[in-house]
Design a protein around this motif. Structure first.
Motif, PDB file in Angstrom:
ATOM      1  N   LYS A 128       0.821  -1.217   0.000  1.00 56.14           N
ATOM      2  CA  LYS A 128       0.000   0.000   0.000  1.00 56.14           C
ATOM      3  C   LYS A 128       0.853   1.265   0.000  1.00 56.14           C
ATOM      4  N   VAL A 129       2.176   1.092   0.048  1.00 56.64           N
ATOM      5  CA  VAL A 129       3.102   2.215   0.160  1.00 56.64           C
ATOM      6  C   VAL A 129       3.774   2.466  -1.181  1.00 56.64           C
ATOM      7  N   ASP A 130       3.790   3.732  -1.595  1.00 58.56           N
ATOM      8  CA  ASP A 130       4.583   4.152  -2.748  1.00 58.56           C
ATOM      9  C   ASP A 130       5.802   4.893  -2.227  1.00 58.56           C
ATOM     10  N   ILE A 131       6.867   4.845  -2.970  1.00 55.88           N
ATOM     11  CA  ILE A 131       8.040   5.651  -2.667  1.00 55.88           C
ATOM     12  C   ILE A 131       8.008   6.827  -3.633  1.00 55.88           C
ATOM     13  N   ASP A 132       7.829   8.011  -3.078  1.00 55.16           N
ATOM     14  CA  ASP A 132       7.737   9.218  -3.892  1.00 55.16           C
ATOM     15  C   ASP A 132       9.102   9.882  -4.024  1.00 55.16           C
ATOM     16  N   HIS A 133       9.381  10.374  -5.210  1.00 55.40           N
ATOM     17  CA  HIS A 133      10.522  11.257  -5.415  1.00 55.40           C
ATOM     18  C   HIS A 133      10.006  12.667  -5.145  1.00 55.40           C
ATOM     19  N   ILE A 134      10.515  13.309  -4.107  1.00 55.45           N
ATOM     20  CA  ILE A 134      10.051  14.647  -3.733  1.00 55.45           C
ATOM     21  C   ILE A 134      10.029  15.548  -4.965  1.00 55.45           C
ATOM     22  N   VAL A 135      11.152  15.629  -5.669  1.00 59.54           N
ATOM     23  CA  VAL A 135      11.176  16.308  -6.968  1.00 59.54           C
ATOM     24  C   VAL A 135      10.929  15.204  -7.995  1.00 59.54           C
ATOM     25  N   PRO A 136       9.755  15.221  -8.618  1.00 62.30           N
ATOM     26  CA  PRO A 136       9.423  14.138  -9.555  1.00 62.30           C
ATOM     27  C   PRO A 136      10.456  14.020 -10.677  1.00 62.30           C
ATOM     28  N   LEU A 137      10.616  12.817 -11.182  1.00 58.52           N
ATOM     29  CA  LEU A 137      11.606  12.572 -12.212  1.00 58.52           C
ATOM     30  C   LEU A 137      11.354  13.422 -13.454  1.00 58.52           C
ATOM     31  N   GLU A 138      10.106  13.533 -13.861  1.00 59.21           N
ATOM     32  CA  GLU A 138       9.813  14.353 -15.048  1.00 59.21           C
ATOM     33  C   GLU A 138      10.071  15.829 -14.776  1.00 59.21           C
ATOM     34  N   GLU A 139       9.776  16.292 -13.580  1.00 58.67           N
ATOM     35  CA  GLU A 139      10.090  17.675 -13.202  1.00 58.67           C
ATOM     36  C   GLU A 139      11.603  17.908 -13.260  1.00 58.67           C
ATOM     37  N   ALA A 140      12.367  16.949 -12.780  1.00 59.19           N
ATOM     38  CA  ALA A 140      13.829  17.058 -12.843  1.00 59.19           C
ATOM     39  C   ALA A 140      14.286  17.126 -14.299  1.00 59.19           C
TER      40      ALA A 140
ATOM     41  N   ASN B  12       0.669   9.789  -3.655  1.00 59.65           N
ATOM     42  CA  ASN B  12       1.720   9.814  -4.667  1.00 59.65           C
ATOM     43  C   ASN B  12       1.130   9.937  -6.064  1.00 59.65           C
ATOM     44  N   ARG B  13       0.058   9.237  -6.310  1.00 63.42           N
ATOM     45  CA  ARG B  13      -0.549   9.272  -7.638  1.00 63.42           C
ATOM     46  C   ARG B  13      -1.286  10.580  -7.879  1.00 63.42           C
ATOM     47  N   THR B  14      -1.803  11.181  -6.823  1.00 60.25           N
ATOM     48  CA  THR B  14      -2.411  12.507  -6.958  1.00 60.25           C
ATOM     49  C   THR B  14      -1.341  13.540  -7.299  1.00 60.25           C
ATOM     50  N   LYS B  15      -0.199  13.409  -6.670  1.00 55.61           N
ATOM     51  CA  LYS B  15       0.911  14.331  -6.923  1.00 55.61           C
ATOM     52  C   LYS B  15       1.457  14.164  -8.334  1.00 55.61           C
ATOM     53  N   GLY B  16       1.698  12.928  -8.740  1.00 58.32           N
ATOM     54  CA  GLY B  16       2.248  12.679 -10.070  1.00 58.32           C
ATOM     55  C   GLY B  16       3.542  13.447 -10.284  1.00 58.32           C
TER      56      GLY B  16
END
Length: 171
Positions: free
Chosen positions: A73-85, A118-122
Motif C-alpha cells: 500500500k506504500v509508494d516511494i515518492d521522489h520529492i522532486v518528480p523525475l519528469e520535473e527534474a 503519490n498518484r495525486t501528486k504525479g
C-alpha cells in the motif's frame, strides 16, 4: 535561504523523457534495493524477509496522514518528480547522474507515502500540488528546495512564488 540561490528559468521542454531515463530501485546493499531501504527507514516495526522485502510493518504517510499496514500500500515518492527534474536540467545529465538522483537516500529525495497521495501528486511541482496535511507543507517545501539545490536544478517563476507563499505560512 536556498530558495534565493536557485536559478529561475523557463522549463526545458526537451523531448525524450521516460522513467527509464532514471534507473531506479537499484541495489543499495546486500539484496536491498532503494525501495526496500526507504520502507525500512520510514516505517515502524518493519521486518524483512531473506530477500530484503518488507514482510510486515506500518507506515504513516506524511502527505496525507494515512496509516498503512502493508508495504504493497506504500509508494516511494521522489520529492522532486523525475519528469520535473528532466524539465529543469536533468535532461542534460548522464545516465549515471540520473541514476544517482533517482536512488538518492541522502538528500530527502525519497519518501514512503500512500499510493493515493503519490498518484495525486504525479509529476506536479509545488505550484500545482501540496500535501493534504497542512502541517507538512513547510517540510515538503524545504525538502523540494533542498533537492533542487543539491542537484543544481532550475525552477520556474511561478513555482518560486508558490514556495515563497508557503514559507509565509511557516512558523
Amino acid at each position: 535561504m536556498q530558495l534565493s540561490s536557485l536559478p529561475v528559468a523557463p522549463e526545458n521542454d526537451v523531448p525524450g523523457y521516460s522513467r527509464s531515463q532514471f534507473p531506479h530501485w537499484i541495489i543499495q546493499h546486500g539484496t536491498c534495493d532503494t525501495r526496500e531501504v526507504v520502507l525500512q527507514r520510514d516505517g515502524e516495526g518493519v521486518t524483512q524477509d531473506d530477500q530484503c522485502r518488507a514482510a510486515s510493518g506500518s507506515w504513516l504517510s506524511a502527505y496525507d496522514g494515512t496509516g498503512l499496514d502493508a508495504a504493497s500500500k506504500v509508494d516511494i515518492d521522489h520529492i522532486v518528480p523525475l519528469e520535473e527534474a528532466w524539465r529543469s536540467g536533468a535532461s542534460e545529465w548522464t545516465t549515471q547522474q540520473r541514476w544517482a538522483f533517482a536512488n538518492d537516500l541522502t538528500h530527502s529525495q525519497s519518501i514512503a507515502v500512500s499510493a493515493r497521495s503519490n498518484r495525486t501528486k504525479g509529476d506536479k511541482d509545488p505550484e500545482n500540488w501540496q500535501p493534504d496535511l497542512d502541517s507538512y507543507h513547510c517540510t515538503y517545501a524545504r525538502a523540494w528546495i533542498s533537492v533542487k539545490h543539491q542537484y543544481s536544478l532550475t525552477l520556474i517563476q511561478e513555482v518560486h512564488d508558490a514556495l515563497v507563499g508557503v514559507f509565509n505560512t511557516c512558523a
